[in-house]
Design a protein around this motif. Structure first.
Motif: not given
Length: 191
Positions: A1-22
């Motif tokens: 099984m796989k989940v792909v996340a599309f991060n719409g933030s221009p801050r590549k590893e900013g807060n949106t990314y950190l929440l996805v990582q959680k």
């Protein structure tokens, strides 16, 4: 099984990314493969309603390829999709809006190719607008006939500067629960 996340933030590893990582931490604990695709900062056009995807039914957007067709392929091959966006003027980022409109149109034109996949929204917010973005992302899942797991609160974390969301204990707990619920649902549907 796989989940792909599309991060719409221009801050590549900013807060949106950190929440996805959680969320990903919980999915990975359950043996679910994860991938982040950074769409923020890319040049993506919105849908022009040319209807070519409806004519050709080839699961592709006819606009000059700006990466979107690859994103659609990733959506199609995954069992779960996370759409993640920071709040920009009380809405999703322009790149996220383009992804939603074009991928959604292609999916719909080809018999709802995302039907019954698991979808989850993740939102990073400084102060206000999170529920508007959360709703916009969930509208995409709803019209695509996707299945959306809940969490202990609406899926957003609060923070402005990079890393600030890591201080939002309730936001992090919400992402943890979301990841657990998403993993449970995926296993019920695909396990």
């Amino acid at each position: 099984m796989k989940v792909v996340a599309f991060n719409g933030s221009p801050r590549k590893e900013g807060n949106t990314y950190l929440l996805v990582q959680k969320v990903f931490e919980e999915l990975q604990k359950e043996g679910i493969e994860t991938e982040v695709v950074h769409v923020g900062g890319k040049v993506l056009r919105g849908c022009t309603a040319c209807y070519k995807c409806k004519e050709t039914k080839d699961r592709r957007c006819a606009l000059p390829d700006d990466g979107l067709n690859g994103y659609i392929e990733k959506m199609e091959s995954a069992q779960g999709i996370i759409l993640a966006s920071p709040v920009y003027y009380s809405n999703v980022t322009a790149e996220t809006a383009a992804l939603i409109s074009r991928a959604g149109f292609v999916s719909t034109a080809n018999g709802r190719i995302l039907r019954r996949k698991v979808g989850a929204a993740v939102v990073a917010v400084r102060r206000a607008g999170a529920n508007v973005v959360y709703s916009n992302l969930n509208f995409f899942f709803g019209i695509q006939e996707m299945i959306v797991p809940g969490s202990s609160y609406w899926n957003h974390g609060i923070g402005r500067d990079k890393g600030d969301v890591l201080k939002d204990e309730e936001g992090l707990a919400t992402m943890t629960t979301l990841g657990q619920n998403m993993a449970w649902l995926l296993k019920k549907l695909y396990g």
